[in-house]
Design a protein around this motif. Structure first.
Motif, short mmCIF file in Angstrom:
data_model
loop_
_atom_site.label_atom_id
_atom_site.label_comp_id
_atom_site.label_asym_id
_atom_site.label_seq_id
_atom_site.Cartn_x
_atom_site.Cartn_y
_atom_site.Cartn_z
N SER A 2 0.82 -1.22 0.00
CA SER A 2 0.00 0.00 0.00
C SER A 2 0.85 1.27 0.00
N THR A 3 1.97 1.25 0.68
CA THR A 3 2.85 2.42 0.69
C THR A 3 3.35 2.75 -0.71
N HIS A 4 3.78 1.74 -1.44
CA HIS A 4 4.30 1.97 -2.78
C HIS A 4 3.19 2.29 -3.78
N LEU A 5 1.98 1.84 -3.53
CA LEU A 5 0.86 2.24 -4.39
C LEU A 5 0.58 3.73 -4.25
N VAL A 6 0.69 4.25 -3.04
CA VAL A 6 0.51 5.69 -2.82
C VAL A 6 1.61 6.46 -3.55
N VAL A 7 2.83 5.99 -3.44
CA VAL A 7 3.96 6.63 -4.13
C VAL A 7 3.73 6.61 -5.64
N LYS A 8 3.33 5.45 -6.15
CA LYS A 8 3.06 5.33 -7.59
C LYS A 8 1.99 6.32 -8.03
N ASP A 9 0.92 6.40 -7.27
CA ASP A 9 -0.16 7.32 -7.61
C ASP A 9 0.32 8.77 -7.60
N SER A 10 1.13 9.13 -6.62
CA SER A 10 1.61 10.52 -6.57
C SER A 10 2.60 10.80 -7.70
N LEU A 11 3.43 9.82 -8.05
CA LEU A 11 4.39 10.04 -9.13
C LEU A 11 3.71 10.24 -10.48
N THR A 12 2.57 9.62 -10.69
CA THR A 12 1.89 9.77 -11.98
C THR A 12 1.40 11.20 -12.20
N ALA A 13 1.30 11.97 -11.12
CA ALA A 13 0.86 13.35 -11.25
C ALA A 13 2.00 14.30 -11.62
N TYR A 14 3.24 13.81 -11.57
CA TYR A 14 4.40 14.65 -11.82
C TYR A 14 4.96 14.41 -13.22
N SER A 15 5.74 15.38 -13.66
CA SER A 15 6.49 15.22 -14.90
C SER A 15 7.77 16.04 -14.80
N GLY A 16 8.68 15.77 -15.71
CA GLY A 16 9.91 16.54 -15.78
C GLY A 16 10.74 16.49 -14.51
N TYR A 17 11.28 17.63 -14.14
CA TYR A 17 12.17 17.74 -12.99
C TYR A 17 11.49 17.29 -11.71
N THR A 18 10.22 17.64 -11.54
CA THR A 18 9.50 17.26 -10.32
C THR A 18 9.41 15.74 -10.21
N PHE A 19 9.10 15.08 -11.32
CA PHE A 19 9.06 13.61 -11.32
C PHE A 19 10.44 13.05 -11.01
N ASP A 20 11.45 13.56 -11.71
CA ASP A 20 12.81 13.03 -11.53
C ASP A 20 13.26 13.11 -10.08
N THR A 21 13.05 14.26 -9.45
CA THR A 21 13.52 14.42 -8.07
C THR A 21 12.69 13.58 -7.10
N ALA A 22 11.39 13.53 -7.29
CA ALA A 22 10.54 12.71 -6.40
C ALA A 22 10.91 11.24 -6.54
N TYR A 23 11.10 10.78 -7.77
CA TYR A 23 11.43 9.38 -8.01
C TYR A 23 12.78 9.01 -7.40
N ILE A 24 13.81 9.79 -7.69
CA ILE A 24 15.14 9.42 -7.21
C ILE A 24 15.24 9.56 -5.70
N ASN A 25 14.55 10.53 -5.12
CA ASN A 25 14.55 10.64 -3.65
C ASN A 25 13.89 9.42 -3.02
N GLY A 26 12.85 8.90 -3.65
CA GLY A 26 12.23 7.67 -3.17
C GLY A 26 13.17 6.49 -3.29
N GLN A 27 13.93 6.43 -4.38
CA GLN A 27 14.90 5.36 -4.56
C GLN A 27 16.00 5.42 -3.50
N VAL A 28 16.45 6.63 -3.19
CA VAL A 28 17.48 6.80 -2.16
C VAL A 28 16.93 6.30 -0.82
N ARG A 29 15.74 6.73 -0.45
CA ARG A 29 15.14 6.29 0.83
C ARG A 29 14.98 4.77 0.88
N ASP A 30 14.44 4.19 -0.19
CA ASP A 30 14.24 2.74 -0.22
C ASP A 30 15.56 1.98 -0.12
N HIS A 31 16.58 2.45 -0.83
CA HIS A 31 17.87 1.77 -0.78
C HIS A 31 18.55 1.96 0.59
#
Length: 76
Positions: A2-31
């Motif tokens: 459920s946590t990652h479904l929320v993240v997925k849903d929020s990422l679909t609302a972003y594009s460009g730089y906003t998407f890139d930073t949100a995505y990679i920050n999530g990857q950093v946290r998960d790793h």
């Protein structure tokens, strides 16, 4: 999960730089979380087969974290 479904849903609302930073920050946290879990297993685990598995995968996870950190730093 459920946590990652929320993240997925929020990422679909972003594009460009906003998407890139949100995505990679999530990857950093998960790793960071995975590295901590695997490191704890290597240091404190009681089942030798699981410790060996964690020990074998930990360098890859640390490498992925370093790469994600590098990408994140370049987006700042």
């Amino acid at each position: 999960d459920s946590t990652h479904l929320v993240v997925k849903d929020s990422l679909t609302a972003y594009s460009g730089y906003t998407f890139d930073t949100a995505y990679i920050n999530g990857q950093v946290r998960d790793h960071q979380q995975l590295v901590a879990i695997y490191q704890d297993e290597v240091s404190n685990g009681s089942a030798e087969s699981i410790k060996a598995y964690a020990s074998r995968l930990l360098p890859s996870l640390q490498s992925h974290l370093a790469l994600a950190d590098s990408i994140s730093a370049n987006l700042q």
